[in-house]
Motif scaffolding. Sequence first.
Motif, PDB file in Angstrom:
ATOM      1  N   HIS A 167      30.869  16.953  32.569  1.00 55.12           N
ATOM      2  CA  HIS A 167      30.050  16.106  33.423  1.00 55.12           C
ATOM      3  C   HIS A 167      30.569  16.284  34.840  1.00 55.12           C
ATOM      4  N   TYR A 168      29.714  16.810  35.732  1.00 56.97           N
ATOM      5  CA  TYR A 168      30.149  16.953  37.129  1.00 56.97           C
ATOM      6  C   TYR A 168      29.904  15.635  37.845  1.00 56.97           C
ATOM      7  N   GLY A 169      30.975  14.934  38.132  1.00 55.01           N
ATOM      8  CA  GLY A 169      30.903  13.590  38.713  1.00 55.01           C
ATOM      9  C   GLY A 169      30.073  13.509  39.975  1.00 55.01           C
ATOM     10  N   GLU A 170      30.273  14.489  40.869  1.00 51.41           N
ATOM     11  CA  GLU A 170      29.627  14.406  42.196  1.00 51.41           C
ATOM     12  C   GLU A 170      28.101  14.360  42.089  1.00 51.41           C
ATOM     13  N   THR A 171      27.556  15.122  41.132  1.00 49.33           N
ATOM     14  CA  THR A 171      26.099  15.229  41.061  1.00 49.33           C
ATOM     15  C   THR A 171      25.514  14.434  39.893  1.00 49.33           C
ATOM     16  N   GLY A 172      26.375  13.975  39.037  1.00 50.90           N
ATOM     17  CA  GLY A 172      25.907  13.280  37.842  1.00 50.90           C
ATOM     18  C   GLY A 172      25.271  14.221  36.823  1.00 50.90           C
ATOM     19  N   ILE A 173      25.543  15.535  36.961  1.00 56.45           N
ATOM     20  CA  ILE A 173      24.920  16.509  36.056  1.00 56.45           C
ATOM     21  C   ILE A 173      25.789  16.727  34.818  1.00 56.45           C
ATOM     22  N   ASP A 174      25.152  16.675  33.648  1.00 51.00           N
ATOM     23  CA  ASP A 174      25.843  17.065  32.412  1.00 51.00           C
ATOM     24  C   ASP A 174      25.658  18.564  32.255  1.00 51.00           C
ATOM     25  N   ALA A 175      26.664  19.343  32.626  1.00 54.46           N
ATOM     26  CA  ALA A 175      26.529  20.807  32.577  1.00 54.46           C
ATOM     27  C   ALA A 175      26.665  21.328  31.150  1.00 54.46           C
ATOM     28  N   LEU A 176      27.461  20.641  30.333  1.00 55.49           N
ATOM     29  CA  LEU A 176      27.556  21.002  28.901  1.00 55.49           C
ATOM     30  C   LEU A 176      27.554  19.720  28.087  1.00 55.49           C
TER      31      LEU A 176
ATOM     32  N   GLY B 226      21.340  32.586  28.631  1.00 57.74           N
ATOM     33  CA  GLY B 226      20.735  31.338  29.091  1.00 57.74           C
ATOM     34  C   GLY B 226      20.259  31.515  30.516  1.00 57.74           C
ATOM     35  N   ASP B 227      19.245  30.759  30.874  1.00 59.35           N
ATOM     36  CA  ASP B 227      18.710  30.862  32.230  1.00 59.35           C
ATOM     37  C   ASP B 227      19.695  30.272  33.232  1.00 59.35           C
ATOM     38  N   SER B 228      19.401  30.461  34.480  1.00 62.51           N
ATOM     39  CA  SER B 228      20.224  29.901  35.542  1.00 62.51           C
ATOM     40  C   SER B 228      20.303  28.382  35.374  1.00 62.51           C
ATOM     41  N   GLY B 229      21.524  27.863  35.475  1.00 62.06           N
ATOM     42  CA  GLY B 229      21.708  26.414  35.337  1.00 62.06           C
ATOM     43  C   GLY B 229      21.920  25.950  33.910  1.00 62.06           C
ATOM     44  N   ALA B 230      21.940  26.886  32.961  1.00 63.07           N
ATOM     45  CA  ALA B 230      22.068  26.517  31.543  1.00 63.07           C
ATOM     46  C   ALA B 230      23.480  26.053  31.173  1.00 63.07           C
ATOM     47  N   GLY B 231      24.459  26.459  31.993  1.00 65.93           N
ATOM     48  CA  GLY B 231      25.835  26.053  31.698  1.00 65.93           C
ATOM     49  C   GLY B 231      26.771  27.210  31.384  1.00 65.93           C
ATOM     50  N   LYS B 232      26.320  28.432  31.598  1.00 69.66           N
ATOM     51  CA  LYS B 232      27.125  29.614  31.249  1.00 69.66           C
ATOM     52  C   LYS B 232      28.428  29.685  32.063  1.00 69.66           C
ATOM     53  N   SER B 233      28.294  29.530  33.384  1.00 70.68           N
ATOM     54  CA  SER B 233      29.503  29.615  34.233  1.00 70.68           C
ATOM     55  C   SER B 233      30.468  28.492  33.904  1.00 70.68           C
ATOM     56  N   THR B 234      29.914  27.320  33.655  1.00 74.15           N
ATOM     57  CA  THR B 234      30.769  26.185  33.296  1.00 74.15           C
ATOM     58  C   THR B 234      31.553  26.504  32.018  1.00 74.15           C
ATOM     59  N   MET B 235      30.874  27.101  31.052  1.00 68.08           N
ATOM     60  CA  MET B 235      31.556  27.453  29.810  1.00 68.08           C
ATOM     61  C   MET B 235      32.678  28.465  30.067  1.00 68.08           C
TER      62      MET B 235
END
Length: 231
Positions: free
Chosen positions: A10-19, A36-45
Amino acid sequence: MVELKNVEVHYGETGIDALNDVNIRINDGEFVFIVGDSGAGKSTMLKLLTNELSPTKGRVFVNGYNLSKLKKSKLPKFRRSIGMVFQDFRLIPDMTVFENVAFVLRATDKSKKVIRQRVPYVLNLVKLADRAKSYPSQLSGGERQRVGIARAFATDPGLIIADEPTGNIDPRLSYEIVELLLDINKCGATVIMVTHEHDLVQYFGGRIINLKGGRVVFDDYIGGRGTGEEV
Ligand code: ADP
């Protein structure tokens, strides 16, 4: 072995659940595409796997290390157990191909004798033995990435992570980059390749993990349509 257990980021700053609720196990010796498409969470993983990021919830295990309990003193050794291949190659421009590969071996205190043996061996694996004295600027994108693969495999890490390795090269040459990664996999390294190139994945087949909106929506094997034997 790579394992993610009930992982959330969970990225606190944006409130986004990346995974969200990610459970994956990749055994030693596997070759896995993460798509996965852009924004799917690949880099986060990937950041979780390299310990650049800690999960908000859940646990991550890589190469026998429980990353939530990894001591700072163990971090360099852990990092050396992973070979990275980057989309933008990240070669050192004023070093030859040989030196680029030798550099990572020197950084891990390998002897001159080992370097003299290992560098030609890995350059041969990526079919660049005849370009050892060239500089990166004298190589095509595909050749630069082959050096990137040789460098990632030079220290014989258990795990190779390739982050969009075909993103910056001629699409026609993408296939040979995947073939080289498959060769490296046959030499014993686990390979995780992140890509958004669906064509490539369908051509080779194998185990595919598909991320969508931070969730694993597919984790299974598909038959390839290209190579017959290799899938
Ligand atoms: P991918 O690599 O598949 O494109 P990412 O892992 O980069 O996906 O991103 C997943 C989601 O997390 C996206 O919605 C993205 O905007 C968001 N995100 C990524 N990094 C950060 C960050 N450092 N801070 C806030 N949000 C982020």
